[in-house]
Design a protein around this motif. Sequence first.
Motif, PDB file in Angstrom:
ATOM      1  N   ILE A  12       1.015  -1.006  -0.011  1.00  0.00           N
ATOM      2  CA  ILE A  12       0.165   0.014  -0.073  1.00  0.00           C
ATOM      3  C   ILE A  12       0.699   1.258  -0.173  1.00  0.00           C
ATOM      4  O   ILE A  12       0.523   2.142  -0.694  1.00  0.00           O
ATOM      5  CB  ILE A  12      -0.769  -0.052   1.327  1.00  0.00           C
ATOM      6  N   ARG A  13       1.951   1.217   0.664  1.00  0.00           N
ATOM      7  CA  ARG A  13       2.825   2.383   0.985  1.00  0.00           C
ATOM      8  C   ARG A  13       3.440   2.814  -0.437  1.00  0.00           C
ATOM      9  O   ARG A  13       3.445   3.823  -0.907  1.00  0.00           O
ATOM     10  CB  ARG A  13       3.768   2.099   1.919  1.00  0.00           C
ATOM     11  N   TRP A  14       3.794   1.637  -1.277  1.00  0.00           N
ATOM     12  CA  TRP A  14       4.435   1.865  -2.411  1.00  0.00           C
ATOM     13  C   TRP A  14       3.400   2.449  -3.432  1.00  0.00           C
ATOM     14  O   TRP A  14       3.839   3.206  -4.374  1.00  0.00           O
ATOM     15  CB  TRP A  14       4.918   0.401  -2.875  1.00  0.00           C
ATOM     16  N   ASN A  15       2.243   1.788  -3.368  1.00  0.00           N
ATOM     17  CA  ASN A  15       1.072   2.098  -4.344  1.00  0.00           C
ATOM     18  C   ASN A  15       0.534   3.595  -4.110  1.00  0.00           C
ATOM     19  O   ASN A  15      -0.173   3.984  -5.039  1.00  0.00           O
ATOM     20  CB  ASN A  15       0.074   1.043  -4.270  1.00  0.00           C
ATOM     21  N   VAL A  16       0.764   4.196  -2.930  1.00  0.00           N
ATOM     22  CA  VAL A  16       0.142   5.431  -2.645  1.00  0.00           C
ATOM     23  C   VAL A  16       0.882   6.301  -3.608  1.00  0.00           C
ATOM     24  O   VAL A  16      -0.170   7.347  -4.321  1.00  0.00           O
ATOM     25  CB  VAL A  16       0.169   5.643  -1.149  1.00  0.00           C
ATOM     26  N   HIS A  17       1.701   6.535  -3.878  1.00  0.00           N
ATOM     27  CA  HIS A  17       2.513   7.562  -4.580  1.00  0.00           C
ATOM     28  C   HIS A  17       2.944   6.949  -6.098  1.00  0.00           C
ATOM     29  O   HIS A  17       3.448   5.826  -6.365  1.00  0.00           O
ATOM     30  CB  HIS A  17       3.776   7.803  -4.009  1.00  0.00           C
ATOM     31  N   LYS A  18       2.309   7.790  -6.815  1.00  0.00           N
ATOM     32  CA  LYS A  18       2.263   7.041  -8.270  1.00  0.00           C
ATOM     33  C   LYS A  18       3.606   7.100  -9.097  1.00  0.00           C
ATOM     34  O   LYS A  18       3.715   6.739 -10.307  1.00  0.00           O
ATOM     35  CB  LYS A  18       1.350   8.002  -9.355  1.00  0.00           C
ATOM     36  N   PHE A  19       4.472   7.694  -8.199  1.00  0.00           N
ATOM     37  CA  PHE A  19       5.953   7.348  -9.147  1.00  0.00           C
ATOM     38  C   PHE A  19       6.412   5.973  -9.022  1.00  0.00           C
ATOM     39  O   PHE A  19       7.320   5.698  -9.594  1.00  0.00           O
ATOM     40  CB  PHE A  19       6.735   8.392  -8.223  1.00  0.00           C
ATOM     41  N   TYR A  20       5.460   5.135  -8.513  1.00  0.00           N
ATOM     42  CA  TYR A  20       5.732   3.634  -8.744  1.00  0.00           C
ATOM     43  C   TYR A  20       5.502   3.388 -10.096  1.00  0.00           C
ATOM     44  O   TYR A  20       6.516   2.199 -10.423  1.00  0.00           O
ATOM     45  CB  TYR A  20       4.478   2.876  -7.831  1.00  0.00           C
ATOM     46  N   LEU A  21       5.160   4.167 -11.071  1.00  0.00           N
ATOM     47  CA  LEU A  21       5.008   3.878 -12.372  1.00  0.00           C
ATOM     48  C   LEU A  21       6.430   3.675 -13.072  1.00  0.00           C
ATOM     49  O   LEU A  21       6.770   2.786 -13.851  1.00  0.00           O
ATOM     50  CB  LEU A  21       4.298   4.747 -13.267  1.00  0.00           C
ATOM     51  N   ARG A  22       7.447   4.552 -12.523  1.00  0.00           N
ATOM     52  CA  ARG A  22       8.615   4.686 -12.852  1.00  0.00           C
ATOM     53  C   ARG A  22       9.258   3.467 -12.516  1.00  0.00           C
ATOM     54  O   ARG A  22      10.306   3.026 -13.273  1.00  0.00           O
ATOM     55  CB  ARG A  22       9.391   5.742 -12.136  1.00  0.00           C
ATOM     56  N   ASP A  23       9.259   2.922 -11.445  1.00  0.00           N
ATOM     57  CA  ASP A  23       9.723   1.507 -10.986  1.00  0.00           C
ATOM     58  C   ASP A  23       9.348   0.411 -12.038  1.00  0.00           C
ATOM     59  O   ASP A  23      10.208  -0.137 -12.323  1.00  0.00           O
ATOM     60  CB  ASP A  23       9.336   1.328  -9.548  1.00  0.00           C
ATOM     61  N   PRO A  29       3.702   7.102 -21.688  1.00  0.00           N
ATOM     62  CA  PRO A  29       4.765   8.046 -21.712  1.00  0.00           C
ATOM     63  C   PRO A  29       4.412   9.032 -20.469  1.00  0.00           C
ATOM     64  O   PRO A  29       3.432   9.627 -20.643  1.00  0.00           O
ATOM     65  CB  PRO A  29       4.950   8.538 -23.056  1.00  0.00           C
ATOM     66  N   THR A  30       5.396   9.121 -19.495  1.00  0.00           N
ATOM     67  CA  THR A  30       5.263   9.886 -18.315  1.00  0.00           C
ATOM     68  C   THR A  30       6.366  10.722 -18.048  1.00  0.00           C
ATOM     69  O   THR A  30       7.340  10.128 -17.907  1.00  0.00           O
ATOM     70  CB  THR A  30       4.958   9.001 -17.101  1.00  0.00           C
ATOM     71  N   ALA A  31       6.417  11.969 -17.849  1.00  0.00           N
ATOM     72  CA  ALA A  31       7.282  12.769 -17.003  1.00  0.00           C
ATOM     73  C   ALA A  31       6.864  12.915 -15.403  1.00  0.00           C
ATOM     74  O   ALA A  31       5.662  13.068 -14.921  1.00  0.00           O
ATOM     75  CB  ALA A  31       7.266  14.248 -17.585  1.00  0.00           C
TER      76      ALA A  31
END
Length: 308
Positions: free
Chosen positions: A91-102, A112-114
Amino acid sequence: MADERPRIGIVTGEKAPELTDDGRAIVSGLRERGYLTAPTIWSDSTVDWSQFDALVVRSCWQYYDDPDAFRAWLATVEQNGIVVVNPPDVIRWNVHKFYLRDLETAGVSVVPTAYVERESDVDLGTILDRNGWTDAVVKPAIGTSSSGVWRASTPIGPGDEDRFETQRAERDLLVQQFVPEVTDGELSMIFFEGAFSHANRSVPAADDFRAHPNFGVATDAFDPTASLVDQARTVLDAAADVLSIDPATLGYARVDGIERAGTFVLMELELIEPYLGLSRADGGVDRAVDAIDATLRRRSDSIARELP
């Protein structure tokens, strides 16, 4: 004599105190399997969390209003030794959408994401110019229900730059290339314990692009090809690798994306409180409850001992 059946809190938020239809169906199913269940608001300071043997997170959509409080709540239930579905680290990882970069780094095909950090000095026009995009979607990195999500196109006007600057000063943001395929429907693949269950297609309203009920979306059951299911499953496998867990650890997951020339392109991976669309799938409720039941038994020796 006290009732010694395992007590399961179905975690919700202030806007759905009695749960959603899916949540109530899960409650009924868990009760049939011998659990004591109750909807419980995560932000309610009067709740004694130690009374629960386990928690199933279902409809706490407003956590983005105070993510620090939400993380503190997770820490509290962990300190009480309570089993949580899905696990707190997930849950902690998934809260912040920068997980997409992982996930992108792990080889997943992502829109494609900045990734724009809070208080950085980059402007929206520069982001689009650097990436060669003429149309983009701006999203808060912590957010649900399409709150704070908007669309911008070149040339970027002063009003949009001001809006972007205001958001950027307060929070991390994603800027994603607008994918026109979303107007044909965002695909949601639902998995229980890593196994595919069913899928939905959500078509935005004619004058919108957001695939969420708050904005007039039309959602129906969808029968994906085996290839699309396999590609969505690789997203879960990649997330499991990032988190160093078995995909079966994920009691439920929803993989959202679009299809582009037969390729599944990820938009978001929902592991906290996704709509599961159980009523649209034959046997969906049973599969969801079976997975939660199995997850709880596997992760708690006491629950496994107490239930037949």
